[in-house]
Design an enzyme around this catalytic site. Structure first.
Site, PDB file in Angstrom:
ATOM      1  N   MET A   1       0.832  -1.195   0.000  1.00 33.21           N
ATOM      2  CA  MET A   1       0.000   0.000   0.000  1.00 33.21           C
ATOM      3  C   MET A   1       0.876   1.258   0.000  1.00 33.21           C
ATOM      4  O   MET A   1       1.861   1.306  -0.715  1.00 33.21           O
ATOM      5  CB  MET A   1      -0.953  -0.020   1.217  1.00 33.21           C
ATOM      6  CG  MET A   1      -1.948  -1.152   1.152  1.00 33.21           C
ATOM      7  SD  MET A   1      -3.120  -0.874  -0.216  1.00 33.21           S
ATOM      8  CE  MET A   1      -4.321  -2.152   0.146  1.00 33.21           C
ATOM      9  N   SER A   2       0.528   2.230   0.831  1.00 35.50           N
ATOM     10  CA  SER A   2       1.235   3.513   0.763  1.00 35.50           C
ATOM     11  C   SER A   2       2.625   3.484   1.368  1.00 35.50           C
ATOM     12  O   SER A   2       3.332   4.508   1.329  1.00 35.50           O
ATOM     13  CB  SER A   2       0.396   4.607   1.416  1.00 35.50           C
ATOM     14  OG  SER A   2      -0.787   4.784   0.676  1.00 35.50           O
ATOM     15  N   VAL A   3       3.045   2.358   1.915  1.00 35.88           N
ATOM     16  CA  VAL A   3       4.462   2.201   2.252  1.00 35.88           C
ATOM     17  C   VAL A   3       5.282   2.430   0.983  1.00 35.88           C
ATOM     18  O   VAL A   3       6.427   2.890   1.042  1.00 35.88           O
ATOM     19  CB  VAL A   3       4.722   0.811   2.872  1.00 35.88           C
ATOM     20  CG1 VAL A   3       6.203   0.479   2.940  1.00 35.88           C
ATOM     21  CG2 VAL A   3       4.085   0.726   4.260  1.00 35.88           C
ATOM     22  N   THR A   4       4.668   2.127  -0.156  1.00 38.02           N
ATOM     23  CA  THR A   4       5.276   2.406  -1.461  1.00 38.02           C
ATOM     24  C   THR A   4       5.775   3.840  -1.564  1.00 38.02           C
ATOM     25  O   THR A   4       6.845   4.105  -2.120  1.00 38.02           O
ATOM     26  CB  THR A   4       4.227   2.172  -2.569  1.00 38.02           C
ATOM     27  OG1 THR A   4       3.654   0.870  -2.411  1.00 38.02           O
ATOM     28  CG2 THR A   4       4.843   2.305  -3.951  1.00 38.02           C
ATOM     29  N   LYS A   5       4.977   4.772  -1.063  1.00 41.42           N
ATOM     30  CA  LYS A   5       5.330   6.191  -1.181  1.00 41.42           C
ATOM     31  C   LYS A   5       6.687   6.481  -0.548  1.00 41.42           C
ATOM     32  O   LYS A   5       7.457   7.303  -1.052  1.00 41.42           O
ATOM     33  CB  LYS A   5       4.264   7.065  -0.519  1.00 41.42           C
ATOM     34  CG  LYS A   5       2.890   7.041  -1.186  1.00 41.42           C
ATOM     35  CD  LYS A   5       1.908   7.915  -0.416  1.00 41.42           C
ATOM     36  CE  LYS A   5       0.548   8.036  -1.088  1.00 41.42           C
ATOM     37  NZ  LYS A   5      -0.261   6.796  -1.029  1.00 41.42           N
TER      38      LYS A   5
END
Lengths: 441, 441
Positions: free
Chosen positions: B157-161
């Site tokens: 998820m937004s750990v990607t960011k």
């Protein structure tokens, strides 16, 4: 470039070409474009962020997924369709020791025309993406052209079928599949189909009488339904047909009789894949990982294209690196023993494949480039003096195993011609010439 | 099970939930189902060949991709959408040495309610799919629940960011990105958008004034256009909107002013990913592989979800194994040096992240569970006495780095609540309690 003369292939969406029958391209080889002018580098596809509109390759643009764009696509399948992973396992890769031999000047005569070519010339001529030659287990030649790289998986096309056939033969050896049993003993869902009175063995050797055409000139050919059902081409917005491989296989009707002749039809590989799953309780990806991929010392994971419910294409959906395909071929050559010393397959399973089937059944299929061959457990068996046998996929995918010469050749390619009949003339004599050369080493 | 009370989340397609803003779920935690009753094993999804019709999870069935089915989906993303590979490189994985500590009975008080829980109880309570705790570089705790396995990638998820922000900070350190420059110096395509007068730094720290709503209750919210454009949800048969991330980003209009307040909007991560690609000349997958993934001793490849033209989702599309996420976290904790001794990132890059941004800008965003925090280079910085900082993704994805305690916690989860505001109360005090315990070791 002149694409007109192979426009029939050029209209086949990329993934669909995976299942073109080798029999469907018995026509003489047309004039072909200069291979160097068709590379990704030369044509600039998918470069930049974003790529230019006319350099895009996408799933939903049939024109975009035909030759020459397959020169990119075959090395980038997972970026276009969903896939399932074939894990290489936790261990270290087995060493592929290099012992280079200069084979570039090995000469051979093209089948039919008698034109003389060198091995090096044949690589371009075959739109080779990568080729690796093993002799006595060592890498004597390894080369990458086009979009392929050592760590990058390439679409294996119908070479996939030989993996499915090998898994089926392994399960038969285990006793969890009985080749003499009816298909419906495993798949009662197929009772009212062409497979209702067929045996597993007939499926394994493709002697099934089933109405299934891979004639791309016919818009009503069943191959279109197969491809749409399996998610290999866009279904179109008003599509109401079968939406998975399983649903499609249940529509197949009988045509002729079983056990009369070899008839190469991709749907048999999908039926066999289903039997393998049902008998093992595992997906193809899981079973291939557990029984083979994690045991041969593979250096990368492999993967399958899957349909919308996650079912692998057993007919043409496997992607592997060239080096791991070589490890698999070497294990086969070595009677089931991998380079790392593991006995991956029982020797009897490999022997059952190498022995082949009845060439009298095979000859009826009319493969002019394959005289005297047979088809067993989804492998192509030459019955030549060297005992060579092959896994073959359209557009030039190949594993060539020559036991006498102790040689394995693996090749990935993106040839504009789908059927191997158009590629065999510059390939089969080349394999033999390599074998002859290496036997003198 | 009673799903009514979190039905808003339950209508969010699986992939789309990747980009729910942490701010969008500030509502009190609703009653939730017993986690054990929602596992793949308990509910039987995707079992058998084929799975039963009511046990299928597919891309084109929005109902099928919501909680509790995300408990399967988050560990099987590539089977549903196209992806691009992040190669781990040719080397051997770095050892993750185990030095088990029994943490199960570590107690902490739930934020807000004061309820006392043990660490072991919190795992279930958080619908944990896997959790790994490193202390001084050794694995003191590692556990898999649900559908996750050690070798299987999970949606980050937004750990990607935070990966995108780290790559951007690395390129800034290299000099190939100038944070003070205008976005349009790299992306002239965004001239007539909200980003026309924004700087790269404002994008990196998400202080952009852009009209972009992630309010799922509003069918006109831009988040739906984003998800359809990026191939995260079906476009529908008459869809005529933007068909790629790049096309979508060019539609974004200004709202308010830049540099006034932290405003967490996923599109900023996509813009930053675009800048990173344009500045480096490489895809996110390639750059992440070359600069980080192949250097930290990762044991598996990672992968990104991609849109129809192969562009990675930099906002929420990364998938990694838990163990490799831990290796990445440990490298960050160790000032850029990986467990294998390689200096992967310059120390200055990590320090620039750890230092954080201005909490006065952050407080305006109203995160009640994160008092005194800030957001820098797409990382969440606590400014607590231990100097902890985090990568955070909805449904419970987390990297928690505590430099003082020499601790890294990585967690993958499939919590029915998207926003971390619903998950922080049972997580942030838990991390602190683990740190307190380990500091006494």
């Amino acid at each position: 470039m002149n694409f007109k003369r192979y426009s029939r292939q050029a209209l086949i969406p990329f993934a669909l070409t995976a299942i073109v029958s080798a029999a469907s391209a018995q026509t003489p080889a047309p004039a072909l474009p200069d291979p160097a002018s068709t590379t990704v580098q030369a044509l600039g596809w998918m470069q930049g962020f974003p790529p230019a509109a006319d350099k895009l390759i996408t799933f939903d643009n049939p024109v975009g997924n035909t030759f020459p764009r397959i020169r990119w696509t075959f090395s980038h399948i997972r970026e276009i369709v969903p896939t399932s992973n074939v894990w290489r396992g936790p261990g270290a890769p087995s060493a592929l020791r290099a012992a280079p031999v200069n084979l570039d000047n090995v000469r051979f005569k093209v089948m039919g025309t008698g034109e003389e070519l060198t091995f090096a010339q044949s690589l371009d001529r075959n739109y080779t993406d990568g080729i690796l030659v093993l002799h006595k287990g060592k890498v004597v030649y390894e080369k990458y052209l086009g979009a392929l790289e050592p760590q990058r998986p390439h679409l294996a096309m119908s070479v996939t079928k030989s993996f499915v056939g090998t898994l089926a033969a392994l399960l038969a050896h285990d006793g969890s599949i009985k080749p003499e049993a009816l298909v419906t003993d495993y798949l009662p869902e197929l009772k009212n189909t062409a497979y209702g009175d067929a045996t597993v063995r007939q499926v394994m050797d493709m002697t099934i009488g089933v109405k299934y055409s891979e004639n791309y000139a016919d818009p009503k050919a069943e191959v279109w339904d197969y491809a749409r059902a399996g998610g290999m081409m866009p279904q179109g917005k008003d599509y109401a047909g079968p939406k998975s491989f399983y649903d499609f296989l249940q529509t197949l009707q009988k045509e002729g009789e079983h056990n009369q002749a070899f008839a190469y039809k991709t749907v048999n590989a999908e039926v066999l894949a289903w039997i393998v799953r049902r008998a093992s309780g595992k997906s193809l990806a899981q079973l291939l990982s557990e029984r083979i991929w994690s045991r041969i010392g593979a250096e990368q994971d492999a993967y399958f294209m899957v349909d919308r419910i996650g079912t692998e294409s057993g007919g043409g959906g496997l992607n592997t690196t060239l080096r791991d395909l070589a490890r698999f071929g070497e294990m086969m050559r070595n009677n089931g023993r991998a380079a790392n010393g593991q006995q991956v397959l029982p020797k009897a399973v490999v022997e059952d494949i190498r022995r082949g089937a009845d060439p009298a059944q095979f000859v009826k299929a009319g493969y002019t480039t394959l005289p005297g061959w047979s088809y067993r457990n989804m492998w192509w068996v030459s019955h030549n003096p060297n005992g060579a046998y092959m896994a073959r996929g359209i557009h030039g995918q190949a594993i060539y195993i020559d036991p006498k010469a102790q040689m394995v050749v693996v090749r990935y390619a993106s040839h504009p011609i789908a059927g191997n009949a158009g590629i065999d003339p510059t390939s089969l004599p080349m394999y033999q010439a390599l074998a002859d050369t290496l036997m003198k080493q």
